[in-house]
Scaffold this motif. Structure first.
Motif, PDB file in Angstrom:
ATOM      1  N   ASP A 205       0.852  -1.194   0.000  1.00  0.00           N
ATOM      2  CA  ASP A 205       0.000   0.000   0.000  1.00  0.00           C
ATOM      3  C   ASP A 205       0.885   1.240   0.000  1.00  0.00           C
ATOM      4  OD1 ASP A 205      -2.358  -1.544   0.377  1.00  0.00           O
ATOM      5  OD2 ASP A 205      -1.901  -1.680   2.521  1.00  0.00           O
ATOM      6  N   THR A 206       0.377   2.320  -0.588  1.00  0.00           N
ATOM      7  CA  THR A 206       1.048   3.613  -0.464  1.00  0.00           C
ATOM      8  C   THR A 206       0.559   4.265   0.820  1.00  0.00           C
ATOM      9  OG1 THR A 206       1.358   3.929  -2.824  1.00  0.00           O
ATOM     10  CG2 THR A 206       1.194   5.916  -1.493  1.00  0.00           C
ATOM     11  N   HIS A 207       1.493   4.792   1.613  1.00  0.00           N
ATOM     12  CA  HIS A 207       1.107   5.411   2.881  1.00  0.00           C
ATOM     13  C   HIS A 207       1.483   6.891   2.903  1.00  0.00           C
ATOM     14  CE1 HIS A 207      -0.009   1.554   4.490  1.00  0.00           C
ATOM     15  NE2 HIS A 207       1.187   1.067   4.229  1.00  0.00           N
TER      16      HIS A 207
ATOM     17  N   HIS B 177       0.314   9.785  11.643  1.00  0.00           N
ATOM     18  CA  HIS B 177      -0.491   8.686  11.114  1.00  0.00           C
ATOM     19  C   HIS B 177      -0.539   8.701   9.607  1.00  0.00           C
ATOM     20  CE1 HIS B 177      -4.107  11.156  10.120  1.00  0.00           C
ATOM     21  NE2 HIS B 177      -3.676  11.912  11.115  1.00  0.00           N
ATOM     22  N   CYS B 178      -1.068   7.616   9.070  1.00  0.00           N
ATOM     23  CA  CYS B 178      -1.246   7.540   7.628  1.00  0.00           C
ATOM     24  C   CYS B 178      -2.495   8.330   7.282  1.00  0.00           C
ATOM     25  CB  CYS B 178      -1.404   6.080   7.210  1.00  0.00           C
ATOM     26  SG  CYS B 178      -1.641   5.932   5.431  1.00  0.00           S
ATOM     27  N   HIS B 179      -2.418   9.147   6.214  1.00  0.00           N
ATOM     28  CA  HIS B 179      -3.592   9.928   5.829  1.00  0.00           C
ATOM     29  C   HIS B 179      -4.455   9.225   4.794  1.00  0.00           C
ATOM     30  CE1 HIS B 179      -6.108  13.454   6.006  1.00  0.00           C
ATOM     31  NE2 HIS B 179      -5.373  13.811   7.044  1.00  0.00           N
ATOM     32  N   ASN B 180      -4.142   7.977   4.519  1.00  0.00           N
ATOM     33  CA  ASN B 180      -5.185   7.136   3.959  1.00  0.00           C
ATOM     34  C   ASN B 180      -5.944   6.742   5.221  1.00  0.00           C
ATOM     35  OD1 ASN B 180      -6.750   4.858   3.309  1.00  0.00           O
ATOM     36  ND2 ASN B 180      -5.487   4.499   1.498  1.00  0.00           N
ATOM     37  N   LEU B 181      -7.064   7.414   5.470  1.00  0.00           N
ATOM     38  CA  LEU B 181      -7.690   7.329   6.799  1.00  0.00           C
ATOM     39  C   LEU B 181      -8.211   5.937   7.103  1.00  0.00           C
ATOM     40  CD1 LEU B 181      -9.303  10.860   6.661  1.00  0.00           C
ATOM     41  CD2 LEU B 181      -7.309  10.178   7.987  1.00  0.00           C
TER      42      LEU B 181
HETATM   43 CU   LIG Z   1      -1.443   4.133   4.734  1.00  0.00          CU
END
Ligand SMILES: [Cu+2]
Length: 674
Positions: free
Chosen positions: A585-587, A639-643
């Motif tokens: 995944d891209t984070h 945190h990762c902003h892919n929520l």
């Molecule tokens: Cu992510």
């Protein structure tokens, strides 16, 4: 070869090796065998010439499968050798465990399988002794344990995991021996029970560890104190000041500055988009919410009310260094604002640039449904451009909106006028913008100006989830088109006059990405700071217990929120983060309260303008090093902003020593920062 391709190659080789050794163990009994007690001269002779031919063929097939098993292990070794220079994070469990175990077990199995080769070459039966098939099972289990080490344990790989997996391989081999050996049949049940006990015990321990939920946020102060004495923290081993709650880290009531007041009311509503689609939205009156536009130096006062969003709402100022008490993270800096309640945010607009605000309560759902808006701060002298367009990109009810429209729209801009396009990605995934018809400069990234920005044409502009880019261009006498890879339906065309056509203008869909790490004039380096705190964040996708249930999770250093240890810093420290992505995944990693300076990506130093980002995309296999000076005391989320990933556990806190919070995850307000 890319790092992620080597990771995949190793994984495929491991799976194939496991499959080959499993197939070999299954096929072994089908090869003509005789008991070792039988006389080799009389027993086990073929019943007929055709049976002999069949037996020899089967021996050949089995022998071929054994060779395949060995070949895949060799390929695995080669992949790990190529991967190792990319970083220890990518190979730790392979070098320390998976590869040595696979090599030893497969070599032993190959040696024990020597009679199979003899049977294939000369028509002779194979001993039915259990050693050969048992070692084939051991080899399969060893290769399988390597896969579990990669896909379940991850990084860091410690002794408990290594010993548990080794024990399972040994017990599994014993079980196989019991099955293959007529004299050991009685121990089958015993071996099976021990395998089961080991599995249940290790899963049970992981489950219990999850149930013991440390409230990472409430105990951040304690964590900070507990890290004293580590080399990085040596400078911090000063008497800790008395604990200051985050609620005191707010603007003083008598703070000076021209006051700009805004009011936002969160509500649930059915929104009819211009595509005709009706969306069950949560809004601040519209999607995107009303833009908040102020000038640098203004005292911004935003009153947030919640009309009827049952999940609760907050306002987080994405990328903006507000006082910690106004950061808007439910359960960390405040309680979620429930229906009928309100909260007023106050801060000085210290930095000019393009930012945005969004809810930080149940944010994976809240932001997706529309609780966000642009936050623009103009420098006191204004911007250089005469036309200023804010373009948040958002997907609502599967409809991609550029600004507030899902359609191709146009706007008249007189030739010679200068235009600033503020691109904001409020989605979960990265997007690309493409501009055709004019050369342009990227003048800011994540609100911070880029120096020495060259004119470019055609390049694709990749914007991470949560990220922003400001473009500047001079309107030519012909049309200019801004499009996005997120949707072919929505776009913005700038036309030189009302009657002008777009002239069939098209973007270059094949243009390469602009690399911001090499764009603009080199910057002076970040200050050394008062002591360095170094930390690693190794990102992955692993199964973990969350809320007592095993789930597919997004992990940091093998753990999920709230079990990821808080990073403790002291005001003035230089904080250096190495962020590694082991997964697919891209984070888009987002640091609250600070901008990070990008130092390098994949070991190559950034050579362009100082890149001060609050959200940076760590793609599969990438290694980023970033740094910042800890100059804004508080407890801040990283945190990762892919929520969705944040909700799956990819969230941790960075806490200044001596700061505490009275808020907690859950509680009466049902705080859910993710
Ligand atoms: Cu992510």
């Amino acid at each position: 070869m890319r790092t992620i391709d080597l990771i995949s190659f190793d994984l495929v080789a491991s799976v194939m090796a496991t499959a080959a050794w499993t197939a070999a163990a299954i096929l072994f009994p089908l090869v003509h065998t005789r008991s070792p007690s039988e006389d080799p001269n009389t027993a086990g002779h073929w019943r007929s010439p055709s049976a002999a031919v069949t037996g020899q063929r089967r021996a050949w097939v089995l022998y071929l499968i054994l060779i395949l098993g060995v070949t895949f292990v060799c390929l695995q070794v080669a992949a790990v050798a190529l991967l190792a220079p990319r970083g220890w994070w990518f190979v730790q469990e392979k070098v320390l465990f998976a590869v040595p175990l696979a090599v030893v077990c497969c070599a032993a199995a190959l040696v024990a399988s020597h009679p199979v080769r003899r049977a294939a070459e000369h028509i002779v039966p194979v001993d039915r002794a259990p050693a050969a098939p048992t070692l084939m099972v051991t080899a399969a289990l060893a290769c399988g344990a390597g896969i579990v080490a990669r896909l379940v344990v991850g990084y860091p790989f410690g002794w408990p995991a290594a010993l548990t997996l080794l024990l399972l391989v040994l017990l599994g081999s014993w079980l196989a021996y019991s099955l293959f050996s007529p004299s050991a049949k009685r121990t089958v049940a015993g071996a099976a029970v021990l395998v089961l006990i080991t599995l249940v015990a290790s899963l049970g321990l992981a489950w219990l560890a999850d149930l013991r939920r440390p409230d990472a946020l409430a105990t951040a102060h304690n964590h900070a104190a507990a890290t004293d004495g580590t080399p990085e923290q040596a400078l911090s081993a000063l008497p800790s000041p008395a604990s200051v709650p985050v609620t005191e880290l707010r603007l003083p009531p008598d703070a000076a500055g021209p006051v700009r007041r805004f009011e936002l009311t969160a509500r649930e509503e059915q929104l009819v988009l211009d595509s005709g689609v009706t969306a069950s939205a949560w809004t601040f009156g519209s999607v995107p919410g009303p833009e908040i536009r102020v000038s640098q130096g203004d005292l911004v006062e935003v009153r947030l009310r919640n009309r009827d969003v049952a999940a609760g709402v907050t306002l987080h100022w994405h990328g903006y260094a507000v006082p910690n008490g106004d950061d808007g993270v439910a359960g960390v800096t405040q309680d979620a604002v429930l229906p009928g309640e309100e909260f007023t945010y106050r801060f000085i607009a210290t930095d000019a640039g393009t930012y945005w605000f969004h809810t930080h309560q149940a944010s994976a759902e809240g932001v997706r449904r529309g609780l966000f808006g642009a936050f623009i701060v103009l420098p006191p002298e204004g911007i250089a451009e005469t036309v200023d367009v804010t373009l948040p990109l958002h997907t609502l009810a599967r409809t991609v909106l550029l600004g507030d429209s899902s359609r191709a729209r146009s706007r008249v801009v007189a030739p010679g006028e200068t235009v600033r396009l503020r691109l904001i990605n409020t989605d979960q995934e990265p997007t690309r913008f493409r501009l055709a018809g004019a050369s342009f400069r990227v003048v800011a990234a994540d609100g911070h100006d880029l120096t020495g920005a060259d004119e470019i044409t055609g390049a694709a502009l990749r914007v991470p989830a949560g990220g922003r880019l400001d473009l500047s261009l001079t309107m030519p006498g012909t049309a200019v088109l801004l499009a996005t890879d997120s949707s072919s339906r929505t776009s913005l065309t700038l036309l030189p006059d009302k009657g002008a056509g777009s002239g069939g203008i098209m973007v270059d869909a094949a243009a390469a990405d602009l690399d911001l790490l090499a764009y603009g004039a080199p910057a002076k380096s970040l200050p050394r700071g008062d002591g360095v705190v170094r930390s690693e964040m190794v990102l992955d996708r692993l199964p973990r217990f969350r809320g007592g249930v095993p789930r597919d999770s997004s992990t940091v250093n093998g753990a999920v929120f709230p079990h990821i240890p808080t990073l403790a810093v002291r005001a003035g420290n230089r904080v250096e983060l190495t962020v590694v992505n082991r997964g697919y995944d891209t984070h888009p990693m987002h640091v609250h309260g600070h901008h990070v300076r990008v130092l390098s990506r994949d070991g190559r130093a950034a050579t362009g303008s100082a890149l001060e980002l609050d959200t940076f995309d760590v793609r599969p296999g990438e290694v980023w090093t970033v740094a910042f000076i800890a100059d804004n005391p508080g407890i801040w989320m990283d945190h990762c902003h892919n929520l969705d990933h944040a909700a799956e556990g990819m969230m941790m806190a960075l806490a200044y020593r001596g700061i505490s919070t009275p808020f907690s995850h859950g509680g009466e307000a049902g705080n859910r920062p993710e």
